[in-house]
Structures are given as C-alpha cells and as structure tokens.
Design an enzyme around this catalytic site. Structure first.
Site, short mmCIF file in Angstrom:
data_model
loop_
_atom_site.label_atom_id
_atom_site.label_comp_id
_atom_site.label_asym_id
_atom_site.label_seq_id
_atom_site.Cartn_x
_atom_site.Cartn_y
_atom_site.Cartn_z
N ASP A 197 63.42 51.85 16.98
CA ASP A 197 62.67 52.51 18.05
C ASP A 197 62.99 51.88 19.41
O ASP A 197 62.69 50.71 19.64
CB ASP A 197 61.16 52.38 17.78
N TYR A 218 63.01 50.84 28.29
CA TYR A 218 63.23 49.47 27.80
C TYR A 218 64.53 48.89 28.37
O TYR A 218 64.76 47.69 28.32
CB TYR A 218 63.29 49.41 26.27
N LYS A 252 62.92 57.61 23.95
CA LYS A 252 61.82 58.30 24.64
C LYS A 252 62.21 58.59 26.08
O LYS A 252 62.87 57.77 26.73
CB LYS A 252 60.56 57.42 24.64
N1 LIG Z 1 55.35 54.32 22.90
C1 LIG Z 1 54.90 53.31 23.61
O1 LIG Z 1 54.29 53.48 24.67
C2 LIG Z 1 55.12 51.92 23.12
C3 LIG Z 1 54.47 50.85 23.73
C4 LIG Z 1 54.68 49.56 23.22
C5 LIG Z 1 55.53 49.39 22.14
N2 LIG Z 1 56.18 50.45 21.58
C6 LIG Z 1 57.11 50.28 20.43
O2 LIG Z 1 56.42 49.60 19.39
C7 LIG Z 1 57.17 48.43 19.03
C8 LIG Z 1 56.25 47.34 18.54
O3 LIG Z 1 55.29 47.00 19.50
P1 LIG Z 1 55.36 45.65 20.39
O4 LIG Z 1 56.74 45.18 20.51
O5 LIG Z 1 54.62 45.97 21.65
O6 LIG Z 1 54.44 44.62 19.62
P2 LIG Z 1 54.22 44.13 18.09
O7 LIG Z 1 55.26 44.65 17.21
O8 LIG Z 1 52.79 44.40 17.80
O9 LIG Z 1 54.34 42.56 18.26
C9 LIG Z 1 55.53 41.96 18.64
C10 LIG Z 1 55.23 40.47 18.92
O10 LIG Z 1 54.78 39.83 17.74
C11 LIG Z 1 55.69 38.78 17.38
N3 LIG Z 1 55.87 38.87 15.93
C12 LIG Z 1 56.52 39.82 15.22
N4 LIG Z 1 56.44 39.58 13.90
C13 LIG Z 1 55.71 38.46 13.75
C14 LIG Z 1 55.30 37.72 12.64
N5 LIG Z 1 55.59 38.08 11.41
N6 LIG Z 1 54.56 36.58 12.85
C15 LIG Z 1 54.24 36.20 14.12
N7 LIG Z 1 54.61 36.87 15.22
C16 LIG Z 1 55.34 37.99 15.05
C17 LIG Z 1 56.97 39.06 18.14
O11 LIG Z 1 57.63 37.86 18.50
P3 LIG Z 1 59.15 37.51 18.05
O12 LIG Z 1 60.04 38.59 18.54
O13 LIG Z 1 59.35 36.20 18.73
O14 LIG Z 1 59.12 37.39 16.54
C18 LIG Z 1 56.43 39.74 19.41
O15 LIG Z 1 56.01 38.77 20.34
C19 LIG Z 1 57.88 48.08 20.35
O16 LIG Z 1 58.89 47.14 20.18
C20 LIG Z 1 58.31 49.44 20.79
O17 LIG Z 1 59.46 49.85 20.09
C21 LIG Z 1 55.98 51.71 22.05
#
Ligand SMILES: NC(=O)c1ccc[n+]([C@@H]2O[C@H](COP(=O)([O-])OP(=O)(O)OC[C@H]3O[C@@H](n4cnc5c(N)ncnc54)[C@H](OP(=O)(O)O)[C@@H]3O)[C@@H](O)[C@H]2O)c1
Length: 280
Positions: A49, A54, A83
């Site tokens: 995704d 980004y 997106k």
């Molecule tokens: N449509 C939208 O508006 C929108 C908005 C936000 C996000 N998104 C999508 O959703 C995806 C996921 O959301 P997100 O990136 O915001 O946050 P997330 O997946 O909830 O959390 C990512 C964070 O958690 C850490 N992490 C991941 N796995 C872990 C584990 N097993 N233990 C401890 N820490 C862990 C990562 O650090 P490390 O990388 O250091 O492991 C990073 O800091 C995004 O990457 C994006 O593709 C979409």
C-alpha cells in the site's frame, strides 16, 4: 477468515485482495524502503500500500520489480495499491495523477486505486475518473479512503460503480462499529490504516494480557483482531524482524470474549485527521 498470509478476500467485483499487506507511509524513497518491501515479498507478503503523497512510488516500484524476480513470482501475484492526492481530485487531474503514479511505479496497471480523502465538492468528479480507469482496465479495483457513512451515501447516490474498498483509520482505540456495519451491508471491504495506531498501543495492559495468554506480541493480537473482524490490514514496518512478526498471525485465534475485550477499548480516538474536519 484468512488462513495464511496470501489468503484473499473477494471484492464485490470478484477481484481478490490479500487480507494482509505492508504499508509504506512515512518511508522516504531510497534503500531502506526498497529493502523493506523486498523483505516483505520474500517473507510472503503479496499486497503493498502506497500513495502519491507518500512520495515513494519510485522506490516501491523498484522493490516490486526486484522483489518479484528474487521471489520468482510474477507481477500478477502482487496486489499494488496507490491513492490520488487531494490536489489532484478532478476528472482530468485524477486521470493525469494516475498516469504519474503508474509511471513512477513502473507498472502497467494498478490493482487498487483509492481517493485518499473525501475533499468536499471534489471527490465525485475524481470518482468518475476512477470509474473510467476501471472500465478501461487500467486498474483492477477502485475505492475510497477516509470516507464516513455520509460520504459513501453521497458518492453512491450518483456513482455508476460502487467503491470496492474503504480504507480508514482502524485500531482498538477507534473501532468504527457503525462504519463496519454500513460497509458490510453494502459489500464494501473495510481496510485498516494505522492498525497499530502507529506503535502507540503496544503497551496497553489488556492487549498485553491477551498477548501473553497466546504467547504472541501485542502487535500480533491487534492484527489478528483486524482479520477476525473481516478487515484487511496493512501494518507498516521497515524492520525485517517486525515484518515477519506482524505476519505471524495465522496460528492462533482470539476467543469471542477476547474480541469483545479489545472492542471495549474503543475511545473514538484518532491519530490521523478527522475526515469531517481536515484542511489539506
Ligand atoms: N489512507 C490513509 O489516509 C492512510 C493514513 C495512514 C496510513 N495509511 C496506510 O496504512 C499503513 C499503516 O499505517 P501506519 O504506517 O500509519 O501505522 P502502523 O502500521 O499502525 O504503525 C507503524 C509503526 O509501528 C511500528 N511497528 C510496526 N510493527 C511493529 C511491531 N511488531 N512492534 C513494534 N512496533 C511496530 C513501525 O515502526 P518500524 O517501521 O520501525 O518497525 C511504525 O513506527 C501506512 O503505512 C499506509 O500505507 C493510510
């Protein structure tokens, strides 16, 4: 219910989308991103995704091309989402933005293209562009992101094609109960962004207790909870050991009582903007 990392859900047009993928928000173009996405592919992830905003589609594309060769799979084995950003919402502008994303990714088609945010007065024109891209076979599925029920009703009132996906913030502090029910009723697949609440939920004692009971981590419990709710999930990590950890959620099951306990953590708390009140 997903049985393994490559299991899929059939969207309402029949296209199969993996229940589990990797997100790459806040990861800049470059070697760290390429390594993370390649590592995900190597460990069996089949869904990636990204988004125009980004600013990392070129590296995602590089990782896809190298990753499929190294894993000896083909492009068709992957499910790639991007997106359209708010500034590009409009019929012609969205068509052009799609071409830019596709070029950066170095792909011939996308699996899923989403309207990133429901910008008032703009998303319907953009949706017409997505419908055209879909009908022309440039994208296998089309959907929206950050749409509330009223946005979906408004869009569907005029749309020819119903969105296949609604990707929204979803985690134990924001359980989106009404939205899940609405999407299920209309055969729109829900997808969770920030499923781990960007790492801010990992010391929650209830989640820790449930994790300890299963010999799992809190992250694994949350991601399993997504799947048991029938929500596609795309946790982000650039660390290989966490990429593996996050996907190791197919060998245990949360009980109904545990699901209810996690649901009860809801605080309607957002880490991202409110889709009814954002100004970007
Ligand atoms: N449509 C939208 O508006 C929108 C908005 C936000 C996000 N998104 C999508 O959703 C995806 C996921 O959301 P997100 O990136 O915001 O946050 P997330 O997946 O909830 O959390 C990512 C964070 O958690 C850490 N992490 C991941 N796995 C872990 C584990 N097993 N233990 C401890 N820490 C862990 C990562 O650090 P490390 O990388 O250091 O492991 C990073 O800091 C995004 O990457 C994006 O593709 C979409």
């Amino acid at each position: 219910m997903a049985k393994n990392l490559q299991d899929t859900t059939a969207l309402h047009n029949g296209i199969k989308m993996p229940w589990f993928g990797i997100g790459v928000f806040k990861v800049e173009e470059g070697s760290e991103l390429v390594a993370a996405v390649k590592s995900a592919i190597k460990h069996g992830y089949r869904s990636i995704d990204t988004a125009a905003i980004y600013g990392n589609e070129t590296s995602v594309g590089q990782a896809i091309h190298e990753g499929i060769q190294e894993a000896n799979i083909s492009r068709e084995d992957l499910f790639v989402t991007s997106k359209v950003w708010n500034a590009d919402l409009g019929y012609e502008a969205t068509l052009a933005a799609f071409e830019t994303s596709l070029n950066k990714l170095g792909l011939e088609y996308l699996d899923l293209y989403l309207i990133h945010w429901p910008v008032k007065g703009k998303y319907k024109e953009a949706w017409r562009a997505l419908e055209k891209l879909y009908k022309d076979g440039r994208v296998k599925a089309i959907g929206v992101s950050n749409f509330q029920i009223h946005h979906l009703e408004d869009l569907m009132g005029e749309a020819e094609i119903k969105p296949m996906i609604n990707q929204v913030e979803f985690h134990p502090y924001l359980t989106q109960k009404e939205l899940i029910t609405f999407c299920r009723t209309h055969d729109i697949q829900m997808e969770a962004w920030s499923p781990l609440m960007q790492g801010q939920l990992l010391d929650n004692p209830v989640l820790q207790e449930i994790a300890d009971k299963h010999g799992k981590t809190v992250a694994q419990v949350i991601l399993r909870w997504d799947l048991q709710h029938g929500v596609v999930t795309i946790p982000k990590s650039t660390k290989e050991h966490r990429i593996v950890e996050n996907a190791s959620v197919f060998d245990f099951e949360l009980t109904q009582e545990e699901m209810d306990r996690i649901d009860a953590l809801n605080q309607n708390h957002r880490v991202g903007p409110d889709p009814d009140n954002f100004d970007f």
